[in-house]
Design a protein around this motif. Structure first.
Motif, mmCIF file in Angstrom:
data_model
loop_
_atom_site.group_PDB
_atom_site.id
_atom_site.type_symbol
_atom_site.label_atom_id
_atom_site.label_comp_id
_atom_site.label_asym_id
_atom_site.label_seq_id
_atom_site.Cartn_x
_atom_site.Cartn_y
_atom_site.Cartn_z
ATOM 1 N N GLY A 323 44.075 4.740 19.300
ATOM 2 C CA GLY A 323 44.272 6.039 19.928
ATOM 3 C C GLY A 323 45.035 5.937 21.232
ATOM 4 N N VAL A 324 45.511 7.088 21.677
ATOM 5 C CA VAL A 324 46.081 7.166 23.024
ATOM 6 C C VAL A 324 45.714 8.537 23.569
ATOM 7 N N GLY A 325 45.326 8.591 24.842
ATOM 8 C CA GLY A 325 44.903 9.874 25.377
ATOM 9 C C GLY A 325 44.792 9.874 26.883
ATOM 10 N N LEU A 326 44.655 11.078 27.421
ATOM 11 C CA LEU A 326 44.481 11.253 28.863
ATOM 12 C C LEU A 326 43.389 12.279 29.100
ATOM 13 N N SER A 327 42.761 12.193 30.262
ATOM 14 C CA SER A 327 41.645 13.049 30.611
ATOM 15 C C SER A 327 41.844 13.630 32.011
ATOM 16 N N ILE A 328 41.758 14.953 32.119
ATOM 17 C CA ILE A 328 41.865 15.602 33.432
ATOM 18 C C ILE A 328 40.464 15.797 34.011
ATOM 19 N N GLY A 329 40.284 15.444 35.262
ATOM 20 C CA GLY A 329 39.033 15.714 35.959
ATOM 21 C C GLY A 329 39.076 17.136 36.506
ATOM 22 N N VAL A 330 38.650 18.101 35.678
ATOM 23 C CA VAL A 330 38.826 19.521 36.016
ATOM 24 C C VAL A 330 38.038 19.892 37.266
ATOM 25 N N THR A 331 36.795 19.431 37.359
ATOM 26 C CA THR A 331 35.961 19.818 38.498
ATOM 27 C C THR A 331 36.536 19.267 39.806
ATOM 28 N N ARG A 332 37.006 18.027 39.753
ATOM 29 C CA ARG A 332 37.626 17.432 40.942
ATOM 30 C C ARG A 332 38.828 18.261 41.394
ATOM 31 N N LEU A 333 39.626 18.678 40.412
ATOM 32 C CA LEU A 333 40.827 19.467 40.687
ATOM 33 C C LEU A 333 40.456 20.849 41.234
ATOM 34 N N VAL A 334 39.514 21.506 40.566
ATOM 35 C CA VAL A 334 39.124 22.864 40.978
ATOM 36 C C VAL A 334 38.443 22.824 42.349
ATOM 37 N N SER A 335 37.635 21.797 42.605
ATOM 38 C CA SER A 335 36.992 21.675 43.916
ATOM 39 C C SER A 335 38.043 21.586 45.011
ATOM 40 N N ARG A 336 39.119 20.829 44.743
ATOM 41 C CA ARG A 336 40.169 20.695 45.747
ATOM 42 C C ARG A 336 40.928 22.012 45.922
ATOM 43 N N ILE A 337 41.242 22.671 44.797
ATOM 44 C CA ILE A 337 41.946 23.959 44.871
ATOM 45 C C ILE A 337 41.132 24.955 45.703
ATOM 46 N N LEU A 338 39.825 25.032 45.440
ATOM 47 C CA LEU A 338 38.976 25.988 46.153
ATOM 48 C C LEU A 338 38.739 25.549 47.590
ATOM 49 N N GLY A 339 38.507 24.240 47.766
ATOM 50 C CA GLY A 339 38.188 23.743 49.106
ATOM 51 C C GLY A 339 39.328 23.937 50.082
ATOM 52 N N GLN A 340 40.568 23.879 49.578
ATOM 53 C CA GLN A 340 41.714 24.028 50.470
ATOM 54 C C GLN A 340 42.478 25.322 50.214
ATOM 55 N N ASN A 341 41.846 26.256 49.537
ATOM 56 C CA ASN A 341 42.479 27.559 49.274
ATOM 57 C C ASN A 341 43.891 27.440 48.710
ATOM 58 N N LEU A 342 44.060 26.544 47.739
ATOM 59 C CA LEU A 342 45.396 26.345 47.179
ATOM 60 C C LEU A 342 45.780 27.463 46.217
ATOM 61 N N ALA A 343 44.795 28.196 45.721
ATOM 62 C CA ALA A 343 45.086 29.290 44.792
ATOM 63 C C ALA A 343 44.103 30.421 45.025
ATOM 64 N N LEU A 344 44.516 31.601 44.639
ATOM 65 C CA LEU A 344 43.681 32.781 44.826
ATOM 66 C C LEU A 344 43.714 33.660 43.581
ATOM 67 N N ALA A 345 42.586 34.282 43.263
ATOM 68 C CA ALA A 345 42.547 35.279 42.199
ATOM 69 C C ALA A 345 43.007 36.616 42.783
ATOM 70 N N SER A 346 43.728 37.401 41.964
ATOM 71 C CA SER A 346 44.266 38.672 42.459
ATOM 72 C C SER A 346 43.162 39.669 42.795
ATOM 73 N N ARG A 347 42.015 39.533 42.141
ATOM 74 C CA ARG A 347 40.829 40.280 42.557
ATOM 75 C C ARG A 347 39.598 39.478 42.144
ATOM 76 N N ALA A 348 38.425 39.909 42.610
ATOM 77 C CA ALA A 348 37.228 39.076 42.438
ATOM 78 C C ALA A 348 36.426 39.399 41.184
ATOM 79 N N VAL A 349 36.767 40.503 40.514
ATOM 80 C CA VAL A 349 36.024 40.928 39.312
ATOM 81 C C VAL A 349 37.020 41.301 38.221
ATOM 82 N N PRO A 350 36.597 41.261 36.950
ATOM 83 C CA PRO A 350 37.518 41.659 35.886
ATOM 84 C C PRO A 350 37.856 43.150 35.911
ATOM 85 N N THR A 351 36.951 43.971 36.446
ATOM 86 C CA THR A 351 37.108 45.424 36.398
ATOM 87 C C THR A 351 38.373 45.920 37.098
ATOM 88 N N ALA A 352 39.165 46.723 36.398
ATOM 89 C CA ALA A 352 40.351 47.341 36.999
ATOM 90 C C ALA A 352 40.068 48.763 37.458
#
Lengths: 451, 451
Positions: A323-352
């Protein structure tokens, strides 16, 4: 930032943060499916025997056992002790063997699940985290081409995420092992273990360790470090290795494989891939290509996406599954995105849209309006009580719901509808069977912030 | 049907089956978001103290502990013994208390996660399964209207799934408790426990048990069973209860609440909702409305979607958080769909197009074609080797990939592209920057089968 979790090492997100994580997970899934990978999930538990087969990680494994001891004893006697999986590779290998008769090889799969490791709570590492893996596994053989393809799939996936620039670093075990053999060092895994500590200890310390722990001469240690210092964003690493004057058949095979990966990397993802001859990867089962990925400017975070080729991902009787494969550490990535405000949701709830109530009897009519909007994919909720309009608007405002809908019955019995954009204050007549919000307000979007 | 799993009670799906499960999960998520519910996930583990607070379920809880005993002892001393959650309600209650300062109440959330119960392996019940929950939780108070709304949201969600006709059965604890009190039976939970066994034991046995275990007279037992026999698809249950001639304030409150739920059920989801006065629900913490859902013709499967109102979902100091919610047993539902072939995926893999190779050097050009198709959302993969076209077509056919793409370079250097629908055999010229498959072949769809 997330509030402090009540159990260290088990991160939990607030709803607005979860939207960022969902965006990452959705993007990965969409990309993997566009590349023809099938989704599978494996159970969270394996037998302890299965998990410890590759050794060394036993300290981190969480066993599970029923609190009712008599039930537990009977089950263990029957099926062995169970434990939570610590990665998705070992369970996938077991799944392939279990289901070999039902799968088409080469089998392309992605798998996005939580894994658990019993890290010490005090060192702040996650004990529960999400991984996103892709692998291709063959029956008996697996063309080398997949080593090239899988790196490109991950580059495609990572490029679509709201993260800083990244570099996928590639090396080849055959190259390293052949080189070490060519200079007279035969215990390649031992040499790699020392080289793996280069970033942590520096060259001098690693040179000393190579002599002390692996029995290298000063010249051999020097040569091994010279190899590890080579880093190119194209195929020129080949000449640099050749200039070191080492001849070995396995080295040549490794050079040729890595050159093939880099040639496509340069062509298809310029600037994203680096031939980095210091990459060792801790695990013993890699046999050729190995990958690691760092975020530029966030190198101390460690690798966010790693993997490699294993000639024997699994075996069943006389059958071998490479086999050959790769694995992304999603939590590590998301923790960094959130911890340093690298991304933002356009609103906080699904409701429009919040459908307001003019009086307590209008709830069912308001639900009719909501049903019409939802039929066109507009997420909405209905006020639970006919509070003053100001209060209903405040309900929407606090949550980041952009629109409030008003319906009223005129004296002549005609129902009129209006919708207010509470950001601009603009209020216009609207038909529940036709009205659409602007495209950017229809669904929550997540994008890299300008910070 | 899925192959036998290697560990009983831990179901795993093959890729084609997983597509059906993904369809169910995607449909639920989409519906919940259209109704304005936010996604959250909680960690898989809670402290044992937290999990056992509601009692009675300890036999089914899986504790977790590091295999390394010294590490484990230190951690338990610090943070208590940990265990896997057995539902999503207890963790959600803990999450609400942990994050109360960061949430807007009433807080609407959905949560789709795996849970674990240490069932005996031999009785064939799942030990790992997925639940999909929606709840609304208030701070101090929560309007009754949510009891109506949440049932309607679940009906909307279930109506979109490829499952047989279903009935959402509703009852009200106040109604039952008030009635029992009105006839002189004061231990309502004990009466409900006996009534809960009606389907299993039948009326005669339950009447006997009510007299033996709860101290009811023959008349009281008879009256309780008369109440439990009432089942209407509209509001007429009210008259039927009144005809039993019992007067009690709490009974009136329950009648009025259930009538409100049924009035909207009749209006908004005719034929889907039943006032069923035998519904008891095992758990003690429900305080008003209770729900269960059965698939018509599959009643023995048990409830696929259950829940209710709890005046005290969580407490924190002097704060009380009332809630109402329902939980779908996704694994139970998907197992039934797969086991009886109730739904089918339109193909077994995400891939719509296999890009074939004319020779070994054309791989990178084929990747260029694939990149152009993927930019329009067409899932594709590239052959790993330039085998004979017949073999490449067979690769696609075996997997259910509907289209194969052919590129060739003419003598004059012009590249021509053609795409073959391997089901019909039709092959036509195609432009990689423009071609689209028919809409029904673009993505995998899942629909109820005709079986």
């Amino acid at each position: 930032m997330a509030p402090k979790t009540s159990l260290s090492g088990f991160p939990e997100w607030l709803p607005a943060e979860r939207l960022v994580e969902l965006h990452v997970l959705d993007t990965l899934r969409e990309t993997f499916e566009l590349h023809g990978f099938s989704s599978i999930e494996t159970r969270a538990v394996e037998t302890v025997d299965q998990l410890l087969r590759k050794g060394e990680i036993d300290k981190e494994v969480y066993g599970i056992s029923r609190l009712a001891e008599d039930e537990e004893a009977a089950a263990v006697a029957k099926e062995g002790k169970l434990a939570l999986h610590f990665d998705l590779t070992v369970p996938f290998a077991r799944y392939v063997v279990d289901n070999a008769g039902h799968l088409n090889f080469p089998f392309r799969r992605y798998q996005i699940q939580k894994v658990w490791r019993g890290e010490r709570p005090q060192d702040g590492r996650a004990r529960e985290f999400t991984q996103a893996d892709i692998d291709v596994v063959g029956d008996g053989t697996l063309p080398f081409r997949y080593d090239v393809e899988l790196a490109l799939v991950m580059i495609d996936a990572l490029s679509k995420l709201p993260i800083p620039e990244f570099k996928l670093r590639v090396n080849n075990r055959k190259l390293a092992e052949g080189f070490y053999r060519g200079i007279g060092l035969t215990d390649a895994p031992a040499v790699l273990r020392e080289i793996d500590k280069l970033e942590k200890f520096g060259a001098d310390k690693v040179a000393a360790n190579l002599q002390q722990n692996v029995g290298a001469t000063a010249e051999q240690a020097h040569a091994a470090l010279e190899l590890a210092s080579i880093r190119t964003e194209d195929g020129t690493f080949v000449e640099q290795v050749r200039a070191l004057g080492v001849a070995d058949e396995l080295l040549e095979e490794g050079l040729s494989e890595l050159a093939e990966v880099m040639a496509e990397g340069v062509r298809r993802a310029p600037g994203k891939m680096v031939a980095d001859l210091s990459i060792a990867r801790g695990l013993d089962y890699y046999t050729g290509t190995v990958y690691e990925t760092v975020l530029v400017g966030h190198e101390k975070l460690g690798s966010i996406c790693s993997g490699g080729r294993y000639e024997s991902l699994a075996t069943s009787g006389k059958r071998t599954f490479p086999g050959v494969g790769l694995s992304i550490g999603v939590t590590r990535l998301v923790s960094r995105i959130l911890g340093q405000n690298l991304a933002l949701a356009s609103r906080a709830v699904p409701t429009a849209v919040l459908i307001s109530l003019v009086d307590e009897d209008s709830w069912s009519d308001a639900q009719d309006v909501a049903t019409q909007l939802r039929a066109r994919g507009i997420a909405c909720e209905v006020s639970a009580s006919a509070a003053k309009f100001g209060k209903q608007i405040k309900y929407a405002d606090k949550r980041g719901i952009p629109f409030v809908w008003f319906s009223s019955i005129e004296d002549d019995g005609v129902v009129t509808h209006e919708v207010k954009d509470i950001r601009s204050g603009e209020q216009v007549p609207a038909d529940p069977s036709l009205w659409m919000p602007p495209a950017e307000d229809l669904s929550v979007s997540v994008s890299a912030s300008q910070a």
